[in-house]
Motif scaffolding. Structure first.
Motif, PDB file in Angstrom:
ATOM      1  N   ASN A 204      42.642  37.363  38.584  1.00 38.73           N
ATOM      2  CA  ASN A 204      43.143  38.191  39.612  1.00 38.73           C
ATOM      3  C   ASN A 204      44.305  38.892  39.227  1.00 38.73           C
ATOM      4  OD1 ASN A 204      41.175  37.112  41.343  1.00 38.73           O
ATOM      5  ND2 ASN A 204      42.686  36.035  42.803  1.00 38.73           N
ATOM      6  N   LEU A 205      45.041  38.242  38.148  1.00 39.41           N
ATOM      7  CA  LEU A 205      46.157  39.138  37.564  1.00 39.41           C
ATOM      8  C   LEU A 205      45.778  40.084  36.600  1.00 39.41           C
ATOM      9  CD1 LEU A 205      48.797  36.067  37.238  1.00 39.41           C
ATOM     10  CD2 LEU A 205      48.645  37.759  38.938  1.00 39.41           C
ATOM     11  N   ARG A 206      44.759  39.677  35.732  1.00 46.46           N
ATOM     12  CA  ARG A 206      44.277  40.682  34.780  1.00 46.46           C
ATOM     13  C   ARG A 206      43.636  41.947  35.291  1.00 46.46           C
ATOM     14  NH1 ARG A 206      39.798  39.480  30.124  1.00 46.46           N
ATOM     15  NH2 ARG A 206      39.904  41.676  29.086  1.00 46.46           N
ATOM     16  N   PHE A 207      42.893  41.749  36.381  1.00 47.99           N
ATOM     17  CA  PHE A 207      42.253  42.886  36.880  1.00 47.99           C
ATOM     18  C   PHE A 207      42.776  43.084  38.393  1.00 47.99           C
ATOM     19  CE2 PHE A 207      39.054  40.299  34.318  1.00 47.99           C
ATOM     20  CZ  PHE A 207      38.793  41.387  33.474  1.00 47.99           C
ATOM     21  N   ARG A 208      44.163  43.138  38.662  1.00 49.50           N
ATOM     22  CA  ARG A 208      44.706  43.307  39.866  1.00 49.50           C
ATOM     23  C   ARG A 208      44.487  44.810  40.334  1.00 49.50           C
ATOM     24  NH1 ARG A 208      48.505  41.356  36.329  1.00 49.50           N
ATOM     25  NH2 ARG A 208      50.464  42.968  35.853  1.00 49.50           N
ATOM     26  N   MET A 209      44.539  45.788  39.481  1.00 45.81           N
ATOM     27  CA  MET A 209      44.589  46.953  39.851  1.00 45.81           C
ATOM     28  C   MET A 209      43.096  47.158  40.333  1.00 45.81           C
ATOM     29  SD  MET A 209      47.579  48.250  39.955  1.00 45.81           S
ATOM     30  CE  MET A 209      47.348  50.038  39.896  1.00 45.81           C
ATOM     31  N   ALA A 210      41.972  46.696  39.555  1.00 42.93           N
ATOM     32  CA  ALA A 210      40.617  46.961  39.668  1.00 42.93           C
ATOM     33  C   ALA A 210      40.304  46.496  40.928  1.00 42.93           C
ATOM     34  CB  ALA A 210      40.064  46.635  38.373  1.00 42.93           C
ATOM     35  N   LEU A 211      40.671  45.161  41.250  1.00 43.76           N
ATOM     36  CA  LEU A 211      40.603  44.484  42.312  1.00 43.76           C
ATOM     37  C   LEU A 211      40.842  45.427  43.582  1.00 43.76           C
ATOM     38  CD1 LEU A 211      41.348  41.057  41.710  1.00 43.76           C
ATOM     39  CD2 LEU A 211      39.050  41.964  41.651  1.00 43.76           C
ATOM     40  N   LEU A 216      38.219  44.609  46.426  1.00 46.32           N
ATOM     41  CA  LEU A 216      37.728  43.104  46.391  1.00 46.32           C
ATOM     42  C   LEU A 216      38.931  41.984  46.519  1.00 46.32           C
ATOM     43  CD1 LEU A 216      35.044  43.496  43.350  1.00 46.32           C
ATOM     44  CD2 LEU A 216      34.614  43.221  45.652  1.00 46.32           C
ATOM     45  N   GLN A 217      40.156  42.644  46.844  1.00 49.17           N
ATOM     46  CA  GLN A 217      41.239  41.748  46.687  1.00 49.17           C
ATOM     47  C   GLN A 217      41.146  40.656  48.112  1.00 49.17           C
ATOM     48  OE1 GLN A 217      44.926  44.063  47.475  1.00 49.17           O
ATOM     49  NE2 GLN A 217      46.215  42.475  47.352  1.00 49.17           N
TER      50      GLN A 217
END
Length: 541
Positions: A204-211, A216-217
């Motif tokens: 979640n932290l690594r892909f936070r912008m993509a989520l 998908l957040q």
């Protein structure tokens, strides 16, 4: 999975062999502190008896010795604690370094078995629990047993019947097999739940912008909440189990103290003991019950230790690459791939592939997704080994088979964000020292990274995790500059123009081609403009 407790204890002590002298010293200091505490009991008893009998000279001596032993006990205890803290700090660093190195050297085929979030839990939590057990809890357990036996023996010497009564009501249920199995099952489930949370949080932290961009957040946040809920429920289960067992223990402890008090009062009333002996009874019962409480707390720690050993041992069994020993190839003139084949399990990805790349003749590797381009890169870097065929370099009339030790000859630029957190200068220089400003400018120019000088902080501009703060194209060019910093004879670039606009890509291609005249160069690319500039293009089908 393991042969049992004996194996795990032996494994643990094997990890501590470098620190045995320090651990033994800690053990000795703790034994001395125990002896001082028992002599304190003995002389405090004498001091009270002498005071009641009116023996002033003996009272003074007894008080001096009482104070001396309690101060000495505190000094030895503090010294031992300092040594133990220092030793455990060194042990933890050593164990964590071993785990980190194993993961850094793990072979490609097993990397997929380990999730970064799970590994962080193992490296931090599990390693710490093992070190706590090896460096402190094991020794404390034996010291506690010695303290318990010594206190019991002293109480026996004063009143055998009271000693037997205290032993009879001791909460020995904490060492039953049922208790161990129940506690261990809960701890295993809790460890698995914590690892799962580590995986979810890391992703979640690594892909936070993509989520957020993908909408998908909320979905991923529910996974966090579900993982936290699982951990909470297991912790409550553990808390309930511990509360019942500890309450039973404390009840028996209080019964023991009350029994001792009543026993002493009746003996004192019938003049069978002195008042000093009565106080000694109460002190010794405390010194018996205290160790019992410590032994009770040792059980869950030991259960955690066993679970942690299992998890760390899994990491230790990871298949790793041999230590890297750089082998330079002087003046290579050709790279040859001959009859190369590779398959993942039953999936044949590369079949009988042949290629020759000469110095000054850049080669483009082209192919649609899934045709083996990425696999070929891994083979060239010796991250994986071919099922058949060979890769070698011709240099000075010799043939040199490529191994992982020859990576020092390859300037590799991977696809995607592969920058580290820190300044741009730190990303470019890595382990290179004493580089002139002219050299830095040269690699920034070749990689079309002159934009760095326009940034407010220039080379000192801080880059976040995975290149955060730079555009994808900027991060790609900084990664290229890093690869060009060393004078490597072989260039291996993966999609080096994929994130660039047409004008920047054309400028980059022109500069790289000009600088590649004395290099063995391979471009893995979908960019047909780049392929047209190469001496040969090879299609992987």
């Amino acid at each position: 999975m393991f042969s049992g407790i004996t194996y795990q204890v032996k494994w643990a002590w094997e990890q501590a062999k470098e620190y045995k002298s320090e651990l033994i010293l800690f053990f000795i200091l703790e034994i001395i502190a125990i002896a001082c505490s028992l002599y304190f009991v003995i002389w405090s008893k004498h001091a009270i008896d002498y005071a009641i009998s009116g023996d002033k000279n003996s009272v003074d001596k007894a008080l001096v010795l009482t104070v001396l032993f309690i101060v000495a006990g505190l000094v030895f205890k503090a010294w031992g604690a300092w040594i133990n803290e220092r030793t455990r700090a060194k042990m933890l660093i050593s164990l964590q370094n071993k785990l980190i190195k194993i993961q850094m050297l793990s072979r490609w085929k097993v990397i997929k078995n380990w999730h970064t979030g799970d590994m962080q839990i193992r490296i931090n939590n599990d390693a710490n629990e093992i070190v706590q057990m090896i460096g402190n809890s094991f020794i404390t357990f034996f010291i506690t047993v010695i303290k318990l036996v010594a206190s019991f023996a002293l109480l026996w010497s004063m009143d055998p019947m009271l000693a037997l009564l205290i032993l009879a009501i001791s909460p020995l249920f904490i060492f039953t097999k049922i208790y161990f199995k129940k506690l261990r099952a809960i701890n295993r489930s809790l460890k698995a739940a914590e690892s799962n949370l580590g995986k979810v949080v890391q992703e979640n932290l690594r892909f936070r912008m993509a989520l957020r961009a993908l909408g998908l957040q909320n979905f991923r946040w529910r996974k966090v909440e579900d993982s936290q809920s699982d951990i909470y429920n297991l912790k409550m289960k553990l808390l309930n189990f511990s509360t019942v067992s500890q309450s039973s223990l404390k009840f028996l402890i209080n019964v023991g103290f009350l029994l001792t008090f009543i026993w002493g009062v009746y003996k004192l009333r019938s003049d069978e003991i002195t008042f000093g002996t009565m106080t000694a009874f109460l002190q010794l019962v405390g010194r018996i019950q205290g160790p019992l409480l410590l032994l009770m707390s040792f059980v869950p720690v030991f259960i955690k230790f066993r679970t942690a050993v299992e998890r760390i041992e899994e990491v230790f069994k990871t298949e790793v690459e041999d230590e890297y020993v750089p082998e330079f190839i002087n003046d290579p003139n050709e790279l040859v791939i001959k009859n190369l084949s590779f398959k993942y399990e039953d999936n044949l990805v590369i079949n009988d592939f042949n290629l020759r790349v000469k110095v000054g003749e850049p080669t483009a590797i082209i192919g649609s997704s899934g045709k083996g381009k990425t696999t070929l890169i891994r083979l060239l870097l010796s991250l994986i080994e071919p099922n058949r065929g060979e890769i070698y370099v011709k240099a000075e009339g010799k043939t040199v088979p490529i191994t992982h030790n020859h990576r020092v000859n390859i300037a590799y630029v991977p696809q995607g964000d592969k920058l580290f957190s820190g300044s741009i200068k730190e990303n470019i220089m890595t382990d290179t020292e004493n580089v002139s400003p002219e050299k830095i400018y040269e690699v920034l120019y070749l990689s079309c990274s002159e934009f760095v000088y326009e940034l407010p902080e220039g080379l000192n501009t801080i880059v976040g995790e995975s290149g955060y703060g730079l555009s994808e194209g900027q991060a790609q060019r900084i990664a290229l500059a890093r690869a060009l910093m060393k004078e490597n004879s072989i260039w291996l670039f993966d999609e080096v123009t994929s994130a660039l606009d047409q004008k920047t890509a054309e400028t980059l291609i022109e500069r790289l081609m000009s600088a590649a005249k004395n290099k063995i160069v391979i471009f893995v690319t979908h960019d047909l403009r780049l392929a047209d500039k190469c001496s040969q293009s090879v299609y992987m089908q």
